[in-house]
Every structure is written in C-alpha cells, then in structure tokens.
Design a protein around this motif. Structure first.
Motif, PDB file in Angstrom:
ATOM      1  N   SER A 247      35.290  38.764  37.986  1.00 31.57           N
ATOM      2  CA  SER A 247      36.590  39.145  38.551  1.00 31.57           C
ATOM      3  C   SER A 247      36.790  38.568  39.943  1.00 31.57           C
ATOM      4  O   SER A 247      37.863  38.046  40.270  1.00 31.57           O
ATOM      5  N   THR A 248      35.768  38.657  40.798  1.00 31.11           N
ATOM      6  CA  THR A 248      35.864  38.115  42.151  1.00 31.11           C
ATOM      7  C   THR A 248      35.971  36.597  42.134  1.00 31.11           C
ATOM      8  O   THR A 248      36.478  35.997  43.086  1.00 31.11           O
ATOM      9  N   SER A 249      35.530  35.974  41.051  1.00 26.11           N
ATOM     10  CA  SER A 249      35.654  34.516  40.890  1.00 26.11           C
ATOM     11  C   SER A 249      37.046  34.110  40.434  1.00 26.11           C
ATOM     12  O   SER A 249      37.293  32.928  40.224  1.00 26.11           O
ATOM     13  N   GLU A 250      37.943  35.088  40.229  1.00 26.37           N
ATOM     14  CA  GLU A 250      39.294  34.845  39.720  1.00 26.37           C
ATOM     15  C   GLU A 250      39.270  34.254  38.313  1.00 26.37           C
ATOM     16  O   GLU A 250      40.126  33.459  37.930  1.00 26.37           O
ATOM     17  N   VAL A 251      38.306  34.672  37.502  1.00 23.40           N
ATOM     18  CA  VAL A 251      38.146  34.073  36.180  1.00 23.40           C
ATOM     19  C   VAL A 251      39.409  34.202  35.335  1.00 23.40           C
ATOM     20  O   VAL A 251      39.738  33.297  34.565  1.00 23.40           O
ATOM     21  N   ALA A 252      40.132  35.302  35.491  1.00 19.67           N
ATOM     22  CA  ALA A 252      41.333  35.498  34.680  1.00 19.67           C
ATOM     23  C   ALA A 252      42.432  34.495  35.004  1.00 19.67           C
ATOM     24  O   ALA A 252      43.351  34.293  34.207  1.00 19.67           O
TER      25      ALA A 252
ATOM     26  N   LEU B 232      41.135  39.647  47.036  1.00 21.76           N
ATOM     27  CA  LEU B 232      40.543  38.315  46.899  1.00 21.76           C
ATOM     28  C   LEU B 232      41.021  37.396  48.024  1.00 21.76           C
ATOM     29  O   LEU B 232      40.255  36.545  48.508  1.00 21.76           O
ATOM     30  N   GLY B 233      42.255  37.593  48.455  1.00 17.66           N
ATOM     31  CA  GLY B 233      42.737  36.824  49.599  1.00 17.66           C
ATOM     32  C   GLY B 233      41.946  37.143  50.854  1.00 17.66           C
ATOM     33  O   GLY B 233      41.642  36.248  51.655  1.00 17.66           O
TER      34      GLY B 233
END
Length: 308
Positions: free
Chosen positions: A49-54, A266-267
């Motif tokens: 999730s923190t990797s912005e996988v979505a 995340l930003g």
C-alpha cells in the motif's frame, strides 16, 4: 532477520519514487533502498500500500521488482505484493515476482466483488500452488472489505499454504487471537507481523515477530531501535521510541480536506524523503492530489521536532 521459526524484524513497505511525469525514478529508488539498509532493516516489502501498488501499471511494478531485487543482491529478504482484484490476475503477478527473484510474496483477499471465506481460502491455496516462494497474507480490510479471521489464517498456516501474515486491520483483539492460536497449534514457522506502526511496542510485547511500518521509510533507524529494545526486554526504551515515532506520524495529517487520506499520508512520506535528500521528487501517482508548499513546510516541522 530470518530465524528458525519465522520471518522477523523491521520490514518497511518501500515507497515508489516517481518522476514528475509519473515514471518510476530508479535512481531515487536505489537511494531509498540504501537508506533503509543503512538503517539496519531486516527485509524490504515492495509493491504494498505504501508503495502505491494500487496506482501502478504492470510495467511500473516490474521495474520496481527488478530494481530492488537487483540492487539488494540477497542482502536481506525482499517480499513483493502481488495485489490485484481476483485470483487469475494475482497469479500473473506471482509469476512476474518469482521470476524477478523475490524471497516471498504478499497477497490480500480478492476484492471488488464480495468474497466468501471459502473463496478466500481457495484463492490463497491457488496462489500457494503456483508460487515457489513463501506466501504471506495481507490483512487489510479497510481496502479489500474482507477481514482475514484467525481460524482461516491458522488453518492455512497448518496446511503450509501461508508462511505468515501482515496484519494492518487495527483489530488488536483479532491480532492476539492469531498469536494465541499460533502458540496453541505450535505453528512456530508462521510469522505474525504488525502493520500498525503506532502500536509496535504493544504488538511486540504480545508476541509479534516484527513490524512493516510505512513510516519506516522516513525513519528506519527509529523502528530498528524500537525492535532492538523490545528484543532485549527494555520495554521502557521501546515505549520511549514508540512515542517519538507516534508524534512523527502526525505528518500524515498535513493534507487538508481538499484531498483524501492516501494523498495526505503518502504525499507526506514522499515529501519527508525529498526533504531529507533521499528521493528527487515527492510526486505521487495519479489521481492523488499533491501537497502544497505550505503543507510540505509542515512536514519539515515534524522532521525537525523528531530530530531528523
């Protein structure tokens, strides 16, 4: 570290640095990996999730895998999220991750459609059957709308389907139920990791094997100190470090009501990494809203207050 019983320690979910035109910034990604390794982490989790996988297309995912696995060169285990809506899509990601040389894969329950626990179990068994590396469940009900119950997890662990779980549910009672069930069934090889970075000291005190902290991108040294204190039984030091990290975590709220929680959190992580000189740009993937200069200045204040 990987022990004789279970994967353990501090395993940050690695942010995915992007260029201003939304390509993977591989130079920044390798610097971030070095920053985490210098902090003493025990493993890396990419494409979570923190990797912005979505938000990442398949080509971006592949670039992340090849960059991180190649750069780490086996120094620590690299786990990869193979997260997608349904089993057949996930199996495609499994093949790509295994070919890239990851140490393990991380899988959520299926999502978009509502899924019965029997179907979730079938999903994990199908992934295990196709994978040549250990499979870790990712309990993330806020995003996938299915809670992975203790009985399901322990049943799959006993079958050898699951090597562990990353619990980001926020359900501390359910977390303890998994830990107690693991002990009662003598499932010593089943790793139980918390994804709740604000209560790591409590999770470790309950018997968790480690933590997968998004904030660990910003301050890996802090989480490594926390884990070491807990491992040594110095719970006062662990609490002190946890309280410092708790205050630092406030940076995820700098975004205003004009953006979603993902854009703000995340930003903020990426703004902090940019301010620390680790990544070139704080760009987040579309359609997330970027932080304003004023909001980024608030992130800087959090870093200063945390001694970073």
């Amino acid at each position: 570290m990987t022990t004789a019983t279970a994967l353990s320690g501090v395993i940050p979910p690695v942010c995915t640095p992007l260029t201003p035109d939304f390509e993977v910034d591989t130079a920044s990604l390798t610097r971030l990996v070095d920053h985490l390794l210098d902090g003493g982490v025990d493993g890396l989790f990419v494409l979570g999730s923190t990797s912005e996988v979505a938000f990442l297309p398949d080509g971006h995912r592949r670039t992340v895998l090849e960059t991180v696995v190649g750069h780490v060169g086996g120094a620590v285990p690299v786990l990869a999220g193979v997260i997608d809506m349904t089993s057949l899509r996930v199996l495609d990601h499994v093949r790509t991750a295994v070919e890239a040389g990851v140490s393990g894969i991380v899988v959520t329950a299926p999502f978009y459609t509502r899924t019965h626990p029997a179907e979730i179990a079938r999903h994990f068994r199908a992934v295990h059957a196709r994978s040549t590396v250990p499979v870790y469940a990712y309990d993330l009900p806020v995003s996938v709308h299915s809670k992975l119950g203790a009985e399901l997890l322990l049943e799959l662990a006993a079958e050898g389907v699951l090597a562990g779980v990353k619990d980001s549910s926020g359900d501390e009672g359910g977390f303890r139920e998994v830990l107690l069930g693991r002990r009662d069934r003598d499932l010593t090889g089943f790793s139980v990791l918390t994804g709740s970075e604000l209560t790591v000291d409590a999770a470790l005190w309950m018997g968790a094997d480690g933590v997968v902290p998004g904030l660990g991108n910003v301050d890996p040294h802090g989480y490594v100190r926390l884990f070491a204190a807990a491992r040594n039984g110095d719970w006062a030091a662990a609490r002190t470090e946890q309280e410092r990290l708790f205050k630092l975590f406030g940076l995820v709220h700098v975004g205003g009501p004009h953006m979603g929680r993902s854009s703000s959190a995340l930003g903020a992580f990426k703004a902090a990494l940019h301010l620390r000189g680790i990544i070139d740009s704080p760009t987040t993937a579309l359609p997330q809203i970027p932080l304003s200069p004023e909001e980024i200045s608030r992130v800087a204040k959090f870093l200063t207050d945390a001694g970073l």
